[in-house]
Design a protein around this motif. Structure first.
Motif, PDB file in Angstrom:
ATOM      1  N   HIS A   1      22.386 115.033  53.036  1.00 50.48           N
ATOM      2  CA  HIS A   1      21.580 114.236  52.109  1.00 50.48           C
ATOM      3  C   HIS A   1      22.546 113.398  51.280  1.00 50.48           C
ATOM      4  O   HIS A   1      23.597 113.876  50.872  1.00 50.48           O
ATOM      5  CB  HIS A   1      20.782 115.153  51.175  1.00 50.48           C
ATOM      6  N   ALA A   2      22.174 112.172  51.029  1.00 50.98           N
ATOM      7  CA  ALA A   2      23.033 111.310  50.209  1.00 50.98           C
ATOM      8  C   ALA A   2      22.184 110.551  49.206  1.00 50.98           C
ATOM      9  O   ALA A   2      21.090 110.084  49.535  1.00 50.98           O
ATOM     10  CB  ALA A   2      23.798 110.322  51.097  1.00 50.98           C
ATOM     11  N   ALA A   3      22.701 110.425  48.006  1.00 51.50           N
ATOM     12  CA  ALA A   3      21.993 109.663  46.975  1.00 51.50           C
ATOM     13  C   ALA A   3      21.847 108.222  47.440  1.00 51.50           C
ATOM     14  O   ALA A   3      22.598 107.746  48.282  1.00 51.50           O
ATOM     15  CB  ALA A   3      22.760 109.720  45.657  1.00 51.50           C
ATOM     16  N   PHE A   4      20.852 107.536  46.888  1.00 50.06           N
ATOM     17  CA  PHE A   4      20.608 106.163  47.299  1.00 50.06           C
ATOM     18  C   PHE A   4      21.690 105.211  46.812  1.00 50.06           C
ATOM     19  O   PHE A   4      21.985 104.205  47.430  1.00 50.06           O
ATOM     20  CB  PHE A   4      19.243 105.693  46.783  1.00 50.06           C
ATOM     21  N   ARG A   5      22.265 105.537  45.674  1.00 47.32           N
ATOM     22  CA  ARG A   5      23.248 104.614  45.103  1.00 47.32           C
ATOM     23  C   ARG A   5      24.634 105.236  45.129  1.00 47.32           C
ATOM     24  O   ARG A   5      24.772 106.446  45.233  1.00 47.32           O
ATOM     25  CB  ARG A   5      22.866 104.266  43.661  1.00 47.32           C
ATOM     26  N   GLY A   6      25.651 104.406  45.038  1.00 44.80           N
ATOM     27  CA  GLY A   6      26.999 104.912  44.987  1.00 44.80           C
ATOM     28  C   GLY A   6      27.581 105.153  46.370  1.00 44.80           C
ATOM     29  O   GLY A   6      27.027 104.688  47.367  1.00 44.80           O
ATOM     30  N   PRO A   7      28.686 105.864  46.437  1.00 47.85           N
ATOM     31  CA  PRO A   7      29.417 106.022  47.688  1.00 47.85           C
ATOM     32  C   PRO A   7      28.978 107.239  48.499  1.00 47.85           C
ATOM     33  O   PRO A   7      29.629 107.618  49.468  1.00 47.85           O
ATOM     34  CB  PRO A   7      30.852 106.218  47.197  1.00 47.85           C
ATOM     35  N   ALA A   8      27.838 107.842  48.119  1.00 46.78           N
ATOM     36  CA  ALA A   8      27.430 109.106  48.725  1.00 46.78           C
ATOM     37  C   ALA A   8      27.323 109.022  50.245  1.00 46.78           C
ATOM     38  O   ALA A   8      27.739 109.943  50.960  1.00 46.78           O
ATOM     39  CB  ALA A   8      26.100 109.559  48.124  1.00 46.78           C
ATOM     40  N   GLY A   9      26.791 107.903  50.737  1.00 47.86           N
ATOM     41  CA  GLY A   9      26.601 107.781  52.173  1.00 47.86           C
ATOM     42  C   GLY A   9      27.945 107.772  52.902  1.00 47.86           C
ATOM     43  O   GLY A   9      28.113 108.435  53.931  1.00 47.86           O
TER      44      GLY A   9
END
Lengths: 342, 342
Positions: free
Chosen positions: B221-229
């Motif tokens: 799972h990755a947050a929509f914003r930031g470098p999470a993806g």
DNA sequence: CATAAAAGTGTAACCGGTTCCACTTAGTTT
DNA sequence: AAACTAAGTGGAACCGGTTACACTTTTATG
């Protein structure tokens, strides 16, 4: 579905007059005893009271709403601009009414009527180029009009915020010339748009400075919408002595052009060097990563909002304001250095 | 700066009462002699009269404004959605107030307050997932609330328009499995989001149907914003037995993921097959062209606007409405067929 | 302690439209 | 020609806030 409490309901429930409630609502508009204030606040809480903006706006015009009139929000450039404008406006407590024209001056005229009726305090717009009378009228009405990205030469008294179109195109062209390209094509916006014209002018200047022949068949104007960009690309590839480099200075047409080049089997940068006006993250992910002209959208947005609110905010600086911010040329790998082939 | 004429100015100049002018303004609200009508119209023209929306709205609430509350307009998916919503609304004479939350529930709450104060007739939103009380309150107030793209399970009475997240993810995963992939990774939205969860669920179903081992380390799972993806992508590449295929089911993070893969020197599709949830024209221009899950944004927009206006327009169909439209799996070249390597 | 200044509150008008209802005038019906 | 209906118009209240001004109660000052 509960019916909405009004300021009079609140006043009654709190055992005070509407004037007091209004003062609680607008701190600084008059004295209120601390005890009264908290009681009123509590009642508002309990009743779920929210003042109606429409009633408020009736008294004095609304410095609380901005109109943002864009050609098209599906274009990432305008989308990012919209995002920034909205954020910037929100940070000042201003709301944004978003409207689109699809580059259609008839639609533009209708949208402007709506904005007039709403008595928005300011409008940030990418004008189609027509509706001169309406723009004039808006200014007479005291609306702060700001053109962003483009302008209308016959309306010199309107504020403008844009990149330096001439210089950005000049420097992109100059870069190609410096890499040994002599046949450099350019696809820009329609000749009726200031961006289209200014970017072509920058191109011409760079060509001249580099001592290169200016072949009119290398210069193409393309409408912002539709397949025009692709067609221009095809046409450019089909001329007698095709270009070895291409500046795509019409942001809205960048993907169209690239698609056409791809279908034509063009190898970038081997057979054609490319510089595009576009700052999507995708440009960096392409093979090869594209050399781009990046527009500082955040600056454009910030200045636009500031100007659109300038009258309202009191600081009526000497109009008209023309703000040109520098675009950034980001060199990546879509430009080849040409050998001295003759 | 001229001062604005009011309906009383018009009435006086035309030698009639304000009631008559109002009737001219609102055809159908009462009889007006043809001669009178044209005289009044002429006067309005000459005076440059435009009725004020704020005054009009005061009497009865405004079925003329819609709130569009998005996470972020710089995300092309939301941008295209905004564009379509605005067009759809305009075609019905409705204006759109655009607000963004940046996925921040505090900001969301503030924006919602503004919308309440404006008494908008409807709200189309991508909710952060919090502010439950406010959403409830809005419905109590009679505002048509429509969640688009995502939803909030604990608010089952709110209309929802989205793609079939489960099925779209399932079919993408199934396609990879059908191409011989056994280790299939997925990066989806945060577990707190319905899209995040539903797409993971579809993935699991496909994995199970294909008889593949479900390794939790393949699910991110990755947050929509930031470098999470990007981080999730790196993590996925670093695990013991890395995936040979990847579904990027978090639209907002697609470019981040691709950037990371590119930096890691991953060769698509040779070392990693990829399917992304994203329909930018750029996906087709990539090398190789990406296989994508395309969301029918125009349908999402049309249905959203329709629902958001349903109460106002009278047709109070049985709420809540849940509309799921099918996403389209567009096969291009980023998925490799795996040999029977064991 | 008298009195002026300041603080707190309420009344009513106002913003610019819409609309109910009463009224006048013209057109129909017997 | 009398009686009735319909068309056209105007006066005034109303929507829900804001605010000028008058008024009352404290507090400060000499």
């Amino acid at each position: 579905m509960q019916k909405q409490p009004t300021i009079r309901d609140v006043a009654q429930a709190a055992g005070v007059s509407v004037a007091v409630v209004s003062r609680v609502l607008n701190p600084g508009s008059g004295p209120v005893a601390a005890a009264t204030r908290s009681r009123v606040n509590e009642v508002m809480q309990n009743l779920g009271y929210h003042p109606r903006t429409a009633a408020r706006e009736l008294k004095y015009g609304p410095p609380t709403t901005l109109g943002l009139l864009l050609a098209d929000v599906s274009n990432p450039f305008f989308a990012r601009l919209a995002d920034q404008v909205v954020q910037e406006a929100h940070s000042r407590g201003i709301q944004v009414l978003l409207m689109t024209t699809q580059e259609d001056d008839q639609l533009e005229s209708e949208r402007l009527s709506t904005l007039i009726e709403r008595r928005v305090s300011g409008i940030i717009a990418t004008p189609t180029g027509n509706n001169l009378a309406i723009w004039k009228k808006l200014q007479d009405l005291g609306t702060d009009v700001v053109f962003v990205d483009r302008s209308i030469p016959s309306l010199p008294e309107v504020d403008v915020v844009s990149i330096d179109n001439f210089e950005s195109s000049r420097s992109a062209t100059a870069l190609l010339a410096a890499h040994g390209h002599r046949r450099i094509g350019i696809i820009s916006g329609p000749a009726s748009s200031t961006t289209g014209r200014d970017r072509i002018a920058g191109y011409r200047q760079a060509m001249e400075a580099a001592g290169l022949e200016q072949d009119e068949s290398l210069i193409r104007h393309a409408a912002f919408r539709g397949p025009a960009g692709g067609d221009a690309a095809s046409a450019l590839l089909g001329i007698e002595n095709p270009p070895t480099a291409l500046v795509v200075a019409n942001t809205a047409q960048v993907t169209e052009v690239l698609r056409r080049l791809s279908h034509a089997g063009i190898d970038i940068p081997r057979t054609l060097s490319v510089i595009v006006f576009e700052d999507s993250p995708w440009t960096e992910l392409m093979t090869p990563p594209l050399t781009i002209v990046r527009q500082p959208i955040d600056l454009l947005a910030r200045h636009s909002v500031q100007l659109a609110l300038s009258n309202t905010q009191g600081k009526a600086s000497g109009k008209p304001n023309v703000i040109r911010v520098a675009a950034e040329l980001v060199e990546r790998s879509s430009v080849a250095r040409l050998q001295f082939s003759k």
